[in-house]
Design a protein around this motif. Structure first.
Motif, PDB file in Angstrom:
ATOM      1  N   SER A  49       0.931  -1.202  -0.066  1.00  0.00           N
ATOM      2  CA  SER A  49       0.250  -0.094   0.238  1.00  0.00           C
ATOM      3  C   SER A  49       0.901   1.335  -0.232  1.00  0.00           C
ATOM      4  O   SER A  49       0.509   2.238  -0.657  1.00  0.00           O
ATOM      5  CB  SER A  49      -1.056   0.083   1.112  1.00  0.00           C
ATOM      6  OG  SER A  49      -0.328  -0.250   2.234  1.00  0.00           O
ATOM      7  N   PRO A  50       2.005   1.177   0.815  1.00  0.00           N
ATOM      8  CA  PRO A  50       2.810   2.555   0.517  1.00  0.00           C
ATOM      9  C   PRO A  50       3.427   2.949  -0.781  1.00  0.00           C
ATOM     10  O   PRO A  50       3.385   4.079  -1.418  1.00  0.00           O
ATOM     11  CB  PRO A  50       4.188   2.299   1.592  1.00  0.00           C
ATOM     12  CG  PRO A  50       3.442   1.129   2.647  1.00  0.00           C
ATOM     13  CD  PRO A  50       2.561   0.667   1.899  1.00  0.00           C
ATOM     14  N   PHE A  51       3.896   1.546  -1.437  1.00  0.00           N
ATOM     15  CA  PHE A  51       4.265   1.919  -2.744  1.00  0.00           C
ATOM     16  C   PHE A  51       3.063   2.253  -3.757  1.00  0.00           C
ATOM     17  O   PHE A  51       3.267   3.179  -4.868  1.00  0.00           O
ATOM     18  CB  PHE A  51       4.710   0.562  -3.333  1.00  0.00           C
ATOM     19  CG  PHE A  51       6.255   0.130  -2.541  1.00  0.00           C
ATOM     20  CD1 PHE A  51       7.422   0.709  -2.965  1.00  0.00           C
ATOM     21  CD2 PHE A  51       6.079  -0.607  -1.319  1.00  0.00           C
ATOM     22  CE1 PHE A  51       8.549   0.278  -2.089  1.00  0.00           C
ATOM     23  CE2 PHE A  51       7.163  -1.055  -0.516  1.00  0.00           C
ATOM     24  CZ  PHE A  51       8.395  -0.551  -1.102  1.00  0.00           C
ATOM     25  N   ILE A  52       1.860   1.649  -3.707  1.00  0.00           N
ATOM     26  CA  ILE A  52       0.791   1.985  -4.352  1.00  0.00           C
ATOM     27  C   ILE A  52       0.329   3.693  -4.205  1.00  0.00           C
ATOM     28  O   ILE A  52       0.180   4.274  -5.255  1.00  0.00           O
ATOM     29  CB  ILE A  52      -0.385   1.198  -4.238  1.00  0.00           C
ATOM     30  CG1 ILE A  52      -0.203  -0.238  -4.429  1.00  0.00           C
ATOM     31  CG2 ILE A  52      -1.850   1.724  -5.025  1.00  0.00           C
ATOM     32  CD1 ILE A  52      -1.204  -1.210  -3.846  1.00  0.00           C
ATOM     33  N   VAL A  53       0.131   3.920  -3.030  1.00  0.00           N
ATOM     34  CA  VAL A  53      -0.010   5.523  -2.672  1.00  0.00           C
ATOM     35  C   VAL A  53       0.955   6.298  -3.361  1.00  0.00           C
ATOM     36  O   VAL A  53       0.689   7.419  -3.999  1.00  0.00           O
ATOM     37  CB  VAL A  53      -0.137   5.605  -1.251  1.00  0.00           C
ATOM     38  CG1 VAL A  53      -0.436   7.139  -0.858  1.00  0.00           C
ATOM     39  CG2 VAL A  53      -1.582   4.855  -0.849  1.00  0.00           C
ATOM     40  N   ALA A  54       2.353   6.058  -3.151  1.00  0.00           N
ATOM     41  CA  ALA A  54       3.408   6.579  -3.689  1.00  0.00           C
ATOM     42  C   ALA A  54       3.498   6.929  -4.969  1.00  0.00           C
ATOM     43  O   ALA A  54       3.601   7.926  -5.742  1.00  0.00           O
ATOM     44  CB  ALA A  54       4.843   6.075  -3.167  1.00  0.00           C
ATOM     45  N   LEU A  55       2.952   5.651  -5.914  1.00  0.00           N
ATOM     46  CA  LEU A  55       2.830   5.648  -7.459  1.00  0.00           C
ATOM     47  C   LEU A  55       1.804   6.519  -7.668  1.00  0.00           C
ATOM     48  O   LEU A  55       1.913   7.352  -8.737  1.00  0.00           O
ATOM     49  CB  LEU A  55       2.809   4.173  -7.919  1.00  0.00           C
ATOM     50  CG  LEU A  55       2.621   4.060  -9.262  1.00  0.00           C
ATOM     51  CD1 LEU A  55       4.203   4.583  -9.786  1.00  0.00           C
ATOM     52  CD2 LEU A  55       2.334   2.577  -9.774  1.00  0.00           C
ATOM     53  N   ILE A  56       0.679   6.595  -7.103  1.00  0.00           N
ATOM     54  CA  ILE A  56      -0.600   7.558  -7.655  1.00  0.00           C
ATOM     55  C   ILE A  56      -0.110   8.916  -7.229  1.00  0.00           C
ATOM     56  O   ILE A  56      -0.224   9.806  -8.305  1.00  0.00           O
ATOM     57  CB  ILE A  56      -1.792   7.160  -6.665  1.00  0.00           C
ATOM     58  CG1 ILE A  56      -2.125   5.878  -6.956  1.00  0.00           C
ATOM     59  CG2 ILE A  56      -2.887   8.050  -6.895  1.00  0.00           C
ATOM     60  CD1 ILE A  56      -3.362   5.249  -6.240  1.00  0.00           C
ATOM     61  N   VAL A  57       0.523   9.335  -6.228  1.00  0.00           N
ATOM     62  CA  VAL A  57       0.946  10.759  -6.037  1.00  0.00           C
ATOM     63  C   VAL A  57       2.170  11.234  -7.057  1.00  0.00           C
ATOM     64  O   VAL A  57       2.032  12.150  -7.461  1.00  0.00           O
ATOM     65  CB  VAL A  57       1.642  10.682  -4.484  1.00  0.00           C
ATOM     66  CG1 VAL A  57       2.262  12.039  -4.315  1.00  0.00           C
ATOM     67  CG2 VAL A  57       0.508  10.507  -3.544  1.00  0.00           C
ATOM     68  N   ALA A  58       3.047   9.962  -7.399  1.00  0.00           N
ATOM     69  CA  ALA A  58       4.078  10.504  -8.372  1.00  0.00           C
ATOM     70  C   ALA A  58       3.245  10.903  -9.554  1.00  0.00           C
ATOM     71  O   ALA A  58       3.492  11.540 -10.464  1.00  0.00           O
ATOM     72  CB  ALA A  58       5.027   9.533  -8.202  1.00  0.00           C
ATOM     73  N   TYR A  59       2.339   9.897  -9.923  1.00  0.00           N
ATOM     74  CA  TYR A  59       1.598  10.081 -11.325  1.00  0.00           C
ATOM     75  C   TYR A  59       0.834  11.572 -11.433  1.00  0.00           C
ATOM     76  O   TYR A  59       0.896  11.660 -12.574  1.00  0.00           O
ATOM     77  CB  TYR A  59       0.627   8.799 -11.513  1.00  0.00           C
ATOM     78  CG  TYR A  59      -0.310   9.043 -12.522  1.00  0.00           C
ATOM     79  CD1 TYR A  59       0.325   8.642 -13.763  1.00  0.00           C
ATOM     80  CD2 TYR A  59      -1.519   9.419 -12.512  1.00  0.00           C
ATOM     81  CE1 TYR A  59      -0.606   8.935 -15.021  1.00  0.00           C
ATOM     82  CE2 TYR A  59      -2.387   9.727 -13.761  1.00  0.00           C
ATOM     83  CZ  TYR A  59      -1.776   9.139 -14.769  1.00  0.00           C
ATOM     84  OH  TYR A  59      -2.880   9.189 -16.019  1.00  0.00           O
ATOM     85  N   ILE A  60       0.392  11.807 -10.385  1.00  0.00           N
ATOM     86  CA  ILE A  60      -0.546  13.096 -10.360  1.00  0.00           C
ATOM     87  C   ILE A  60       0.568  14.187 -10.378  1.00  0.00           C
ATOM     88  O   ILE A  60       0.501  15.466 -11.045  1.00  0.00           O
ATOM     89  CB  ILE A  60      -1.154  13.228  -9.044  1.00  0.00           C
ATOM     90  CG1 ILE A  60      -2.381  12.114  -8.985  1.00  0.00           C
ATOM     91  CG2 ILE A  60      -1.749  14.564  -8.614  1.00  0.00           C
ATOM     92  CD1 ILE A  60      -3.219  12.168  -7.378  1.00  0.00           C
ATOM     93  N   PHE A  61       1.784  14.210  -9.745  1.00  0.00           N
ATOM     94  CA  PHE A  61       2.473  15.345  -9.698  1.00  0.00           C
ATOM     95  C   PHE A  61       3.781  15.394 -10.667  1.00  0.00           C
ATOM     96  O   PHE A  61       4.412  16.284 -10.875  1.00  0.00           O
ATOM     97  CB  PHE A  61       3.304  15.576  -8.466  1.00  0.00           C
ATOM     98  CG  PHE A  61       2.513  16.031  -7.324  1.00  0.00           C
ATOM     99  CD1 PHE A  61       1.876  17.421  -7.354  1.00  0.00           C
ATOM    100  CD2 PHE A  61       1.937  15.025  -6.555  1.00  0.00           C
ATOM    101  CE1 PHE A  61       0.916  17.722  -6.082  1.00  0.00           C
ATOM    102  CE2 PHE A  61       0.888  15.491  -5.430  1.00  0.00           C
ATOM    103  CZ  PHE A  61       0.432  16.770  -5.330  1.00  0.00           C
ATOM    104  N   ASN A  62       3.884  14.344 -11.442  1.00  0.00           N
ATOM    105  CA  ASN A  62       4.882  14.207 -12.628  1.00  0.00           C
ATOM    106  C   ASN A  62       4.564  15.509 -13.650  1.00  0.00           C
ATOM    107  O   ASN A  62       5.742  15.716 -14.040  1.00  0.00           O
ATOM    108  CB  ASN A  62       4.823  12.617 -13.141  1.00  0.00           C
ATOM    109  CG  ASN A  62       5.833  12.560 -14.178  1.00  0.00           C
ATOM    110  OD1 ASN A  62       6.984  12.887 -13.977  1.00  0.00           O
ATOM    111  ND2 ASN A  62       5.434  12.405 -15.369  1.00  0.00           N
ATOM    112  N   PRO A  63       3.431  15.655 -14.169  1.00  0.00           N
ATOM    113  CA  PRO A  63       3.304  16.675 -15.170  1.00  0.00           C
ATOM    114  C   PRO A  63       3.999  18.025 -14.675  1.00  0.00           C
ATOM    115  O   PRO A  63       4.402  18.851 -15.342  1.00  0.00           O
ATOM    116  CB  PRO A  63       1.812  16.833 -15.397  1.00  0.00           C
ATOM    117  CG  PRO A  63       1.246  15.503 -15.099  1.00  0.00           C
ATOM    118  CD  PRO A  63       2.046  14.905 -13.883  1.00  0.00           C
TER     119      PRO A  63
END
Length: 443
Positions: A49-63
């Motif tokens: 779950s920490p990796f999943i949340v971190a991946l979603i946050v990285a996906y949102i802020f990557n742009p």
């Protein structure tokens, strides 16, 4: 022998229904397999779950990181550090400014409900006495005398001390559990912050790894599908954040106009956060507001309280209508549109697998929808359209009766006034004026 048009349509419908039943059977088989593999999946999702949340946050802020790199000619590390600085600044401002306000308003609301509950109960009992007849009260007393065993109640009075010790033990255990939850939450957030930093740092390398692993003939198709998924998923996540903020601001403004400034920010925050789940935002915003109107001191008389509750119910319905008919289609976008019932179904399925399942439920539903649409549904529609076109081209076209009158445009243009195309420039005769002689000009 050629088939009639109706039989051709029937064949296509039967074939599509058979395909749908086949895919539904496969989906049911997968659901059964997931049910039996539920403990293992829940354990894996809890660990990851920490990796999943971190991946979603990285996906949102990557742009944002990519925009900073293009706009200011920065390296990847510099862009990630600046983005993290902005995120941490916003988070610190939230905890420093908004969190004390939320805590103060929550404490005020709970204190108001607790302190005013006896008065509300007294008024309710008075109202009941005025509207309940004495005969009905006597029947209630007789019923209580028959069903209540006073000796049993007296015998249990000695257990009050033991229950007090049990209550103290329960409160101590609850405090310890609360402290453990708080420590676990901050540990979870710390893990997410660290993992998200490395995901943002190496985000652009994922594409290179995928190109190396994929076969050359499948690479174009896979990246085309991923582009559609990226558009839908990114539009949904970022659009939901904008819609939630809008709903929260609307609730805050409405409660301030109603004279409930002491609860406005708290209710707006709860409504905006709850609006991430369809149909839950108005409930989370409306129910606490109705309780504070009923038990609070904002409105004194019963008529004013009922009017206030009616206003907040109508406002919640209006906000839900605005969200469903305007904000979701216009902001989230048609490509990212996912029906609210599908969102609720995804959340219910994800809840069976713990916290990690609830986190990835809606993104997984969007990705699955886009994959099915690109891989199965769109090719099926194209194939069906092509088969219909070929089948209809082999059939005899229907004979329509000739019109009784000529077309309107043919009547309005007379034959003698039809335009004639001009001759080319070479065929036209060029006439020049006569040139006067110099002698005549001198005279």
């Amino acid at each position: 022998m050629e088939k009639p048009r109706g039989l051709i349509d029937l064949d296509f419908r039967i074939r599509r229904a058979a395909l749908v039943l086949l895919y539904l059977s496969i989906a049911g088989l997968l659901a059964v397999m997931l049910y039996y593999a539920r403990p293992a999946i829940e354990f894996v999702l809890t660990v990851l779950s920490p990796f999943i949340v971190a991946l979603i946050v990285a996906y949102i802020f990557n742009p944002i990181v990519n925009w900073l790199q293009r706009r200011f000619k920065l390296g990847r590390i510099s862009g990630v550090v600046i983005t993290y600085g902005l995120i941490l600044t916003i988070t610190a401002g939230f905890f420093a400014i908004l969190l004390p306000i939320l805590y103060g308003q929550l404490r005020t609301g709970i204190t108001s409900i607790v302190s005013n509950s006896p008065d509300v109960m007294a008024k309710a009992s008075t109202w009941l006495r005025l509207h309940v007849s004495s005969a009905e009260l006597d029947q209630a007393r007789e019923l209580l005398k028959r069903n209540v065993d006073l000796s049993a109640i007296t015998g249990r009075a000695g257990d009050a001390v033991g229950q007090a010790f049990d209550t103290t033990r329960f409160i101590t255990k609850a405090i310890g559990t609360t402290i453990g939850v708080i420590i676990g939450f901050f540990a979870f957030v710390s893990f997410v912050v660290v993992i998200c930093f490395y995901f943002l740092l190496d985000y652009n390398r994922f594409e290179h790894i995928a190109r190396v692993l994929l076969p050359e003939d499948k690479e174009s198709k896979v990246f085309t599908i991923w582009a559609r998924i990226d558009e839908a998923l990114g539009g949904f996540l970022r659009g939901q954040l904008i819609v939630a903020t809008t709903v929260g601001v609307l609730y805050t403004i409405a409660l301030m106009l109603m004279g409930m400034q002491e609860y406005a920010v708290l209710v707006g925050f709860l409504a905006g956060f709850g609006n991430m789940i369809p149909y839950l935002g108005p409930v989370i915003g409306g129910v606490p507001t109705a309780l504070w109107i009923l038990f609070g001191n904002t409105y004194s008389t019963g008529d004013e309280k009922m009017i206030g509750i009616g206003i907040i119910i109508l406002f919640s319905i209006a906000v839900q209508s605005l969200d469903g008919f305007f904000l979701q289609p216009r902001i989230v976008g048609k490509n990212a549109e996912l029906h609210p019932l599908l969102v609720l179904l995804a959340l219910l399925i994800g809840a069976q697998f713990g916290l990690g399942g609830m986190i990835i439920a809606v993104p997984a539903a969007i990705m699955l929808r886009m994959i099915l649409k690109e891989v199965w549904w769109d090719p099926l529609e194209r194939q069906e359209y092509e088969n219909k076109r070929i089948a209809f081209s082999t059939t005899t076209p229907p004979q329509f009766p000739a019109p009784k009158f000529p077309p309107i445009m043919a009547e309005t243009i007379p034959r003698e006034e039809t335009a004639v195309s001009p001759a080319p420039p070479d065929s036209q005769e060029t006439t020049k004026p006569p040139r006067r002689s110099r002698n005549r000009r001198r005279r």
